[in-house]
Design a protein around this motif. Structure first.
Motif, PDB file in Angstrom:
ATOM      1  N   LEU A 196       1.009  -1.213   0.043  1.00 34.42           N
ATOM      2  CA  LEU A 196      -0.118  -0.192  -0.057  1.00 34.42           C
ATOM      3  C   LEU A 196       0.789   1.346   0.130  1.00 34.42           C
ATOM      4  N   TYR A 197       1.923   1.077   0.788  1.00 32.81           N
ATOM      5  CA  TYR A 197       2.942   2.144   0.574  1.00 32.81           C
ATOM      6  C   TYR A 197       3.275   2.740  -0.713  1.00 32.81           C
ATOM      7  N   THR A 198       3.710   1.769  -1.739  1.00 28.35           N
ATOM      8  CA  THR A 198       4.180   2.133  -2.942  1.00 28.35           C
ATOM      9  C   THR A 198       3.039   2.558  -3.621  1.00 28.35           C
ATOM     10  N   LEU A 199       1.941   1.910  -3.595  1.00 31.57           N
ATOM     11  CA  LEU A 199       0.602   2.238  -4.371  1.00 31.57           C
ATOM     12  C   LEU A 199       0.192   3.583  -3.986  1.00 31.57           C
ATOM     13  N   ALA A 200       0.408   4.035  -2.830  1.00 30.71           N
ATOM     14  CA  ALA A 200       0.006   5.435  -2.447  1.00 30.71           C
ATOM     15  C   ALA A 200       0.927   6.517  -2.868  1.00 30.71           C
ATOM     16  N   LYS A 201       2.187   6.015  -3.007  1.00 29.42           N
ATOM     17  CA  LYS A 201       3.266   6.806  -3.545  1.00 29.42           C
ATOM     18  C   LYS A 201       3.061   7.013  -5.169  1.00 29.42           C
ATOM     19  N   ILE A 202       2.660   6.041  -5.858  1.00 32.13           N
ATOM     20  CA  ILE A 202       2.526   6.187  -7.133  1.00 32.13           C
ATOM     21  C   ILE A 202       1.409   7.003  -7.395  1.00 32.13           C
ATOM     22  N   ASN A 203       0.009   6.929  -6.641  1.00 37.43           N
ATOM     23  CA  ASN A 203      -0.902   7.919  -6.857  1.00 37.43           C
ATOM     24  C   ASN A 203      -0.449   9.387  -6.619  1.00 37.43           C
ATOM     25  N   PHE A 204       0.142   9.458  -5.437  1.00 32.38           N
ATOM     26  CA  PHE A 204       0.420  10.806  -4.778  1.00 32.38           C
ATOM     27  C   PHE A 204       1.460  11.498  -5.591  1.00 32.38           C
ATOM     28  N   TYR A 205       2.439  11.054  -6.115  1.00 31.65           N
ATOM     29  CA  TYR A 205       3.413  11.501  -6.717  1.00 31.65           C
ATOM     30  C   TYR A 205       3.437  11.617  -8.365  1.00 31.65           C
ATOM     31  N   TYR A 206       2.642  10.674  -8.974  1.00 28.83           N
ATOM     32  CA  TYR A 206       2.657  10.520 -10.272  1.00 28.83           C
ATOM     33  C   TYR A 206       1.138  10.683 -10.762  1.00 28.83           C
ATOM     34  N   ILE A 207       0.110   9.485 -10.679  1.00 26.15           N
ATOM     35  CA  ILE A 207      -1.117   9.746 -11.306  1.00 26.15           C
ATOM     36  C   ILE A 207      -1.682  10.827 -11.099  1.00 26.15           C
ATOM     37  N   THR A 208      -2.081  11.246  -9.598  1.00 24.55           N
ATOM     38  CA  THR A 208      -2.871  12.448  -9.399  1.00 24.55           C
ATOM     39  C   THR A 208      -2.376  13.843  -9.713  1.00 24.55           C
ATOM     40  N   PRO A 209      -1.113  14.086  -9.794  1.00 19.74           N
ATOM     41  CA  PRO A 209      -0.404  15.373 -10.201  1.00 19.74           C
ATOM     42  C   PRO A 209      -0.434  15.168 -11.809  1.00 19.74           C
ATOM     43  N   ALA A 210      -0.262  14.299 -12.498  1.00 18.12           N
ATOM     44  CA  ALA A 210      -0.745  14.161 -13.960  1.00 18.12           C
ATOM     45  C   ALA A 210      -2.047  14.498 -14.176  1.00 18.12           C
ATOM     46  N   ALA A 211      -2.838  13.657 -13.681  1.00 17.71           N
ATOM     47  CA  ALA A 211      -4.352  14.069 -13.539  1.00 17.71           C
ATOM     48  C   ALA A 211      -5.040  15.443 -13.576  1.00 17.71           C
ATOM     49  N   VAL A 212      -4.303  16.079 -12.613  1.00 16.50           N
ATOM     50  CA  VAL A 212      -4.738  17.526 -12.086  1.00 16.50           C
ATOM     51  C   VAL A 212      -4.147  18.416 -13.381  1.00 16.50           C
ATOM     52  N   PHE A 213      -2.671  18.094 -13.558  1.00 19.98           N
ATOM     53  CA  PHE A 213      -2.125  18.994 -14.475  1.00 19.98           C
ATOM     54  C   PHE A 213      -2.727  18.884 -16.026  1.00 19.98           C
ATOM     55  N   MET A 214      -3.171  17.719 -16.521  1.00 20.96           N
ATOM     56  CA  MET A 214      -3.865  17.584 -17.505  1.00 20.96           C
ATOM     57  C   MET A 214      -5.188  18.320 -17.693  1.00 20.96           C
ATOM     58  N   SER A 215      -6.014  18.252 -16.209  1.00 18.76           N
ATOM     59  CA  SER A 215      -7.326  18.693 -16.144  1.00 18.76           C
ATOM     60  C   SER A 215      -7.049  20.261 -16.571  1.00 18.76           C
ATOM     61  N   MET A 216      -6.071  20.906 -15.525  1.00 18.60           N
ATOM     62  CA  MET A 216      -5.992  22.457 -15.738  1.00 18.60           C
ATOM     63  C   MET A 216      -5.443  22.855 -17.322  1.00 18.60           C
ATOM     64  N   TYR A 217      -4.582  21.846 -17.877  1.00 16.79           N
ATOM     65  CA  TYR A 217      -4.115  22.378 -19.076  1.00 16.79           C
ATOM     66  C   TYR A 217      -4.946  22.315 -20.226  1.00 16.79           C
ATOM     67  N   GLU A 218      -5.993  21.440 -20.086  1.00 17.99           N
ATOM     68  CA  GLU A 218      -6.977  21.283 -21.238  1.00 17.99           C
ATOM     69  C   GLU A 218      -8.403  21.984 -20.565  1.00 17.99           C
ATOM     70  N   SER A 219      -8.102  22.557 -19.494  1.00 17.63           N
ATOM     71  CA  SER A 219      -9.371  23.366 -18.930  1.00 17.63           C
ATOM     72  C   SER A 219     -10.031  24.480 -19.967  1.00 17.63           C
ATOM     73  N   GLU A 220     -11.375  24.411 -19.583  1.00 20.95           N
ATOM     74  CA  GLU A 220     -12.176  25.395 -20.065  1.00 20.95           C
ATOM     75  C   GLU A 220     -12.707  26.217 -19.187  1.00 20.95           C
ATOM     76  N   MET A 221     -12.065  26.392 -18.029  1.00 21.19           N
ATOM     77  CA  MET A 221     -12.437  27.322 -16.915  1.00 21.19           C
ATOM     78  C   MET A 221     -11.958  28.668 -17.192  1.00 21.19           C
ATOM     79  N   SER A 222     -13.024  29.495 -17.162  1.00 20.50           N
ATOM     80  CA  SER A 222     -12.352  31.100 -17.256  1.00 20.50           C
ATOM     81  C   SER A 222     -11.965  31.640 -15.760  1.00 20.50           C
TER      82      SER A 222
END
Length: 307
Positions: free
Chosen positions: A31-57
């Motif tokens: 679980l420690y490794t899974l949490a690290k993968i989520n926290f340091y790669y998957i989630t930041p990548a998802a947040v970055f792409m959501s903001m980069y492709e954002s349609e938010m004014s």
């Protein structure tokens, strides 16, 4: 409509959580490794792409920020009033408040949003922003409330914890590159896209593996009170604020749904880390996640009707 939401949004989520539970039982996942993968790669990548492709004014960005500030302020007031009336100890008050204001907007909220809105960029951007605010809240107020404001090195520790979080950097960088309309080279964008696409499955499998760490006990009334506030009162607060701000459309729906997430795993992680009511925190996470099958189905349907 409710049947469609249940079959197309909610059940796929809990099937993936169930696979995580089964895999944890069968293989004792790290679980420690899974949490690290989520926290340091998957989630930041998802947040970055959501903001980069954002349609938010910029105006919507400010409105969502205002929504979140009012939402947390009201929930904090409710939890403080109840803690005062029930004469909770300082430690129990911190655990109770964290169970209400620290929700699972990341490895549960992002997948719910992605499925409910079928990957809509605007909805994803709103949820990513809420998740980023939640991360900030966790490593500032969440830590401070448990440690106590007079602990040695507390503020330094909270600040260092904040600086180590990758999500705020991903959020700001995604917004900046979006505003400047800078294209990403394929060797950078493609790994981020792969991570973003894997987010739903990996995050929910991890959540399933995490929640079975906690044995289910049904004899604490304070747990039920916390879950009631998290799953029913918090969405009511969110809906009220959306209506007061006169929000409509996808963004309003996304905020209403975001207000109905179960108690965040981070509240339990903090409780275990600092040995502050860990059993209470664990039970609120587990029970609220189970009962969210019912409440999130109703909330998604209600959000479409209201907004």
């Amino acid at each position: 409509m409710i049947a469609d939401i249940l079959l197309e949004v909610v059940l796929p989520i809990f099937v993936l959580i169930g696979f995580g539970v089964i895999m944890q039982y069968a293989f004792k996942l790290d679980l420690y490794t899974l949490a690290k993968i989520n926290f340091y790669y998957i989630t930041p990548a998802a947040v970055f792409m959501s903001m980069y492709e954002s349609e938010m004014s910029p105006q919507l960005l400010g409105t969502v920020s205002l929504f979140y500030f009012l939402y947390i302020l009201i929930l904090y007031g409710i939890s403080s009033l109840i803690a005062w009336r029930k004469k909770y100890s300082r430690g129990m008050k911190a655990a109770f408040t964290n169970s209400l204001i620290l929700d699972n907007s990341g490895n549960y909220g992002l997948p719910v949003n992605a499925l409910a809105f079928k990957g809509d960029p605007l909805a994803g951007s709103v949820q990513a922003l809420i998740m980023s605010f939640q991360s900030l809240l966790t490593f500032t107020y969440g830590v401070i409330s448990i440690q106590g404001a007079k602990s040695n090195g507390l503020y330094k520790q909270a600040f260092i914890g904040f600086l180590k979080m990758p999500v705020p950097y991903a959020l700001v960088l995604g917004l900046l590159l979006h505003a400047l309309a800078l294209p990403l080279p394929v060797f950078i964008s493609q790994p981020l896209v792969y991570a973003h696409q894997s987010m739903v499955a990996i995050a929910l499998l991890t959540l399933g593996a995490q929640i079975i760490k906690y044995p289910l006990r049904l004899n604490r009334l304070d747990v039920y009170l916390s879950v009631l506030l998290r799953l029913l009162v918090a969405p009511a607060v969110g809906i009220t604020i959306v209506l007061l701000l006169d929000m409509k459309g996808i963004a309003a729906q996304a905020l209403i749904i975001a207000s109905g997430m179960p108690v965040g795993v981070n509240s339990s992680i903090l409780a275990e880390e600092y040995q502050n009511e860990p059993d209470f925190a664990a039970q609120t996470v587990l029970i609220s996640t189970i009962l969210n099958i019912i409440t999130i189905t109703a909330l998604i349907s209600l959000a479409q009707y209201i907004a």
